[in-house]
Design a protein around this motif. Structure first.
Motif, PDB file in Angstrom:
ATOM      1  N   ARG A  99       0.833  -1.217   0.000  1.00  0.00           N
ATOM      2  CA  ARG A  99       0.000   0.000   0.000  1.00  0.00           C
ATOM      3  C   ARG A  99       0.862   1.259   0.000  1.00  0.00           C
ATOM      4  O   ARG A  99       0.434   2.312  -0.466  1.00  0.00           O
ATOM      5  CB  ARG A  99      -0.910   0.036   1.235  1.00  0.00           C
ATOM      6  N   THR A 102       1.466   3.387  -3.213  1.00  0.00           N
ATOM      7  CA  THR A 102       0.349   4.092  -3.856  1.00  0.00           C
ATOM      8  C   THR A 102       0.764   5.351  -4.628  1.00  0.00           C
ATOM      9  O   THR A 102       0.399   5.498  -5.789  1.00  0.00           O
ATOM     10  CB  THR A 102      -0.732   4.430  -2.824  1.00  0.00           C
ATOM     11  N   PRO A 103       1.525   6.281  -4.026  1.00  0.00           N
ATOM     12  CA  PRO A 103       1.806   7.508  -4.784  1.00  0.00           C
ATOM     13  C   PRO A 103       2.701   7.289  -5.998  1.00  0.00           C
ATOM     14  O   PRO A 103       2.807   8.173  -6.845  1.00  0.00           O
ATOM     15  CB  PRO A 103       2.489   8.413  -3.756  1.00  0.00           C
ATOM     16  N   MET A 105       2.467   4.413  -8.004  1.00  0.00           N
ATOM     17  CA  MET A 105       1.838   3.524  -8.974  1.00  0.00           C
ATOM     18  C   MET A 105       1.010   4.319  -9.970  1.00  0.00           C
ATOM     19  O   MET A 105       0.373   5.309  -9.614  1.00  0.00           O
ATOM     20  CB  MET A 105       0.947   2.505  -8.256  1.00  0.00           C
ATOM     21  N   ARG A 106       0.990   3.865 -11.246  1.00  0.00           N
ATOM     22  CA  ARG A 106       0.134   4.507 -12.232  1.00  0.00           C
ATOM     23  C   ARG A 106      -1.290   4.048 -11.969  1.00  0.00           C
ATOM     24  O   ARG A 106      -1.517   2.868 -11.678  1.00  0.00           O
ATOM     25  CB  ARG A 106       0.575   4.098 -13.648  1.00  0.00           C
ATOM     26  N   PHE A 108      -4.772   2.471 -11.926  1.00  0.00           N
ATOM     27  CA  PHE A 108      -5.378   1.293 -12.552  1.00  0.00           C
ATOM     28  C   PHE A 108      -4.359   0.270 -13.047  1.00  0.00           C
ATOM     29  O   PHE A 108      -4.731  -0.777 -13.554  1.00  0.00           O
ATOM     30  CB  PHE A 108      -6.302   1.665 -13.726  1.00  0.00           C
ATOM     31  N   LEU A 109      -3.064   0.544 -12.933  1.00  0.00           N
ATOM     32  CA  LEU A 109      -2.084  -0.443 -13.370  1.00  0.00           C
ATOM     33  C   LEU A 109      -1.516  -1.159 -12.149  1.00  0.00           C
ATOM     34  O   LEU A 109      -1.414  -0.579 -11.074  1.00  0.00           O
ATOM     35  CB  LEU A 109      -0.953   0.231 -14.156  1.00  0.00           C
ATOM     36  N   PRO A 110      -1.137  -2.429 -12.310  1.00  0.00           N
ATOM     37  CA  PRO A 110      -0.562  -3.161 -11.187  1.00  0.00           C
ATOM     38  C   PRO A 110       0.850  -2.667 -10.873  1.00  0.00           C
ATOM     39  O   PRO A 110       1.426  -1.876 -11.603  1.00  0.00           O
ATOM     40  CB  PRO A 110      -0.553  -4.611 -11.677  1.00  0.00           C
ATOM     41  N   MET A 111       1.392  -3.171  -9.756  1.00  0.00           N
ATOM     42  CA  MET A 111       2.741  -2.784  -9.355  1.00  0.00           C
ATOM     43  C   MET A 111       3.752  -3.238 -10.404  1.00  0.00           C
ATOM     44  O   MET A 111       3.635  -4.327 -10.961  1.00  0.00           O
ATOM     45  CB  MET A 111       3.105  -3.438  -8.024  1.00  0.00           C
TER      46      MET A 111
ATOM     47  N   ARG B 198      -8.779  -0.145  -5.903  1.00  0.00           N
ATOM     48  CA  ARG B 198      -7.554   0.321  -5.239  1.00  0.00           C
ATOM     49  C   ARG B 198      -7.864   1.437  -4.249  1.00  0.00           C
ATOM     50  O   ARG B 198      -7.318   1.466  -3.145  1.00  0.00           O
ATOM     51  CB  ARG B 198      -6.545   0.802  -6.281  1.00  0.00           C
ATOM     52  N   ARG B 202      -7.265   1.464  -0.064  1.00  0.00           N
ATOM     53  CA  ARG B 202      -6.515   2.486   0.675  1.00  0.00           C
ATOM     54  C   ARG B 202      -7.381   3.130   1.747  1.00  0.00           C
ATOM     55  O   ARG B 202      -6.906   3.433   2.843  1.00  0.00           O
ATOM     56  CB  ARG B 202      -5.999   3.572  -0.276  1.00  0.00           C
ATOM     57  N   LEU B 213      -0.991   8.910   1.676  1.00  0.00           N
ATOM     58  CA  LEU B 213      -0.553   8.149   0.505  1.00  0.00           C
ATOM     59  C   LEU B 213      -0.917   8.868  -0.787  1.00  0.00           C
ATOM     60  O   LEU B 213      -0.706   8.337  -1.874  1.00  0.00           O
ATOM     61  CB  LEU B 213      -1.178   6.749   0.515  1.00  0.00           C
TER      62      LEU B 213
END
Lengths: 255, 314
Positions: A99, A102-103, A105-106, A108-111, B198, B202, B213
């Motif tokens: 988590r 989060t800031p 990550m693009r 809707f895209l996965p890690m 997502r 959060r 975040l």
């Protein structure tokens, strides 16, 4: 200079909580915030994280007014762990730590591989690699707190704010976590709220004392954790002594 | 893997739903009927298929709205049918019926009004929104709206009052292709909720951490809350306020998704739930045409109790 706080006043629900705070924090090291309940410690930490709009004044982080930063950009610079954060039931350690990405990550895209590497590094740093697949709520208090700190580490900010990270931990776990926090302070700026003044004396490079939303004292532990500033901060007398290593030990007088 | 199981279950229930009724069709007869829309399959094509589709769309909407509200408010009880969104939407729908306006507009107006009132009541100067208070205030709102609906129904003529009462327990008896077409209009509203997984993840960690975040918590909560209200109200307009679907789909879907708030799982669970209830409604008492909502409550209550127990044991 990670933090430059100028004439900061904050109101919560129309009530003034912080009154014209004015100070700067040097880069790196650990800053402890002390003060009685209701003295505005948490409010100040939230304001430093950019979560509260100032009524007056401003918070600058590395020269940048954080109120002017978009939330994502702000979250890439400053991480904050609120007090008594609770993990949803069944969430694994790795999921929780992820988590923190989060800031970065693009939407809707996965890690991506960078994110996974950051999560691995964070787990490594807090020593939870072996427990990564376990649900957070099945861990001991100390392990759980380390998992939360790993979340903040995975956020990869050079400034980390922690609200009472040592709360509800027994002494061995406190000692263990203090070791971890010290390591963090070597490469980042850590600001945390602490209740235990003796621990504050041992881990902090500087201490900031608040009373009723006003700054009482700021400086190295040896200066702030002495009878006069402490009396002014808490309104009671303190017995202070110094250990052979030069660090103070502090107890309320008459305890 | 688990999603595949859920999808498979939904498929089996859909086939059962097409087979069930006063005239039971075996797999071969069902296939023949589906291949022959003009002849032997007219009953299937005109009655059972639209009924199935309307039920699945409404169930999907209830499930998604349920999970969204529960997660936004961090309370498994805070589904739209508990916090009054469904009831105010139903009041709006009945009022629209009374005034001769389109039902879906009345339901939407009601759903949005409910969220606006709850947001205003629960606004907390320090924490943004007091999530625990919302459930209790919403409960009061639900009772208030139900009383208003009853008052409206009492002023209707006997025949429309009886229809309104059946509708209020949630029924698919009137579902035809016109309802399917109206249901398809709901689809664009489902998309943002499906993509919000997502964000919900959060928000579960608490407002302050979510904001730290980088999430715009206030904006997201208001936006997703309003969309979820439109979705729940849209489902109400399709088949009436079907009880327990929104409340149970969230936790059950969560269990399927390994504890995470998964919009997809909640949506499939909601659709499967309504389909199952409708199969039961027609299999157990084919002549009586009891409202499907009776059966969603009948299955929903024990399912919810079991789920909550399982969650508590974790």
């Amino acid at each position: 200079m990670p933090f430059e706080i100028r004439d900061l006043s904050i109101h919560l629900g129309g009530m003034p909580v912080l009154h014209g705070l004015d100070f700067t924090l040097p880069a790196g090291g650990i800053t402890g915030i002390i003060g009685a309940n209701g003295s505005g410690k948490t409010t100040m930490l939230r304001a430093m994280a950019g979560l509260l709009p100032p009524e007056r004044g401003l918070v600058r982080h590395q020269g940048q007014d954080i109120a002017a930063l978009p939330p994502r950009a702000r979250a890439r610079r400053i991480a904050m762990l609120p007090q008594s954060a609770a993990a949803p039931p069944g969430l694994t350690v790795r999921q929780l730590v992820a988590r923190g990405r989060t800031p970065w990550m693009r939407p809707f895209l996965p890690m991506g591989p960078t994110d996974r590497a950051a999560v691995d590094r964070a787990l490594q740093a807090v020593g939870l690699v072996d427990l990564a697949a376990r649900p957070v709520d099945s861990l001991s208090g100390g392990q759980r707190q380390r998992a939360w700190i790993a979340l903040v580490l995975a956020q990869e900010c050079d400034t980390i704010l922690l609200d009472e990270p040592l709360n509800f931990l027994d002494l061995p776990h406190q000692a263990e976590l203090v070791g971890l926090l010290r390591q963090l302070g070597e490469t980042r700026s850590v600001v945390m709220i602490l209740h235990d003044l003796t621990i504050a004396a041992r881990v902090c490079d500087q201490v900031l004392a608040l009373r009723e939303g006003r700054l009482v004292a700021i400086g190295p532990p040896g200066t702030v954790l002495s009878p006069e500033p402490l009396r002014e901060t808490f309104g009671i007398g303190f017995d202070c002594t110094t250990l052979p290593d030069g660090k103070p030990v502090v107890l309320p007088a008459g305890l | 893997m688990r999603f595949l199981g859920l999808l498979l279950l939904l498929l089996v229930l859909a086939v059962l739903s097409l087979s069930a009724g006063r005239v039971w069709l075996g797999p071969i007869a069902l296939f023949d009927a589906l291949m022959d829309p003009e002849g032997a399959g007219r009953m299937i094509w005109n009655l059972r298929l639209p009924r199935l589709l309307v039920g699945m769309i409404a169930g999907a909407g209830f499930g998604l709205a349920g999970l969204t509200f529960q997660t936004l408010l961090r309370n498994p009880l805070a589904s739209p049918d508990v916090i009054g969104v469904t009831q105010v939407a139903a009041f709006g729908a009945v009022a629209a019926l009374f005034l001769g306006a389109p039902v879906v507009l009345g339901a939407w107006a009601g759903g949005l009004a409910a969220v606006a009132v709850l947001g205003w009541l629960a606004a907390h100067p320090r924490h943004g929104i007091e999530t625990r208070a919302v459930v209790l205030q919403g409960l009061a709102l639900a009772i208030f709206a139900a009383a208003g609906t009853e008052a409206l129904i009492l002023r209707m003529g006997d025949s429309s009052a009886g229809m309104a009462m059946t509708w209020l327990s949630g029924t698919l008896n009137a579902a035809g292709w016109a309802e399917v077409r109206r249901g398809i209009w709901l689809a664009p509203l489902l998309i943002p909720l499906l993509l919000a997984g997502r964000v919900l993840d959060r928000l579960e960690l608490g407002d302050d951490l979510a904001r730290a975040l980088g999430l715009r918590v206030g904006l997201l909560r208001a936006g997703l809350g309003l969309i979820a209200a439109l979705v729940a109200a849209g489902s109400v307009a399709l088949c009436g306020p079907m009880g327990f679907v929104a409340l149970a789909a969230g936790p059950v879907g969560r269990l399927v998704a390994g504890g995470r708030p998964s919009p997809l799982a909640a949506m499939l669970t909601g659709a499967a739930f309504v389909t199952l209830a409708d199969v039961l409604a027609r299999a157990l008492a084919p002549a009586a045409l009891l409202p499907t909502g009776l059966y969603t409550a009948l299955i929903g209550a024990p399912v919810l109790i079991l789920t909550v127990r399982r969650m508590a044991r974790r």
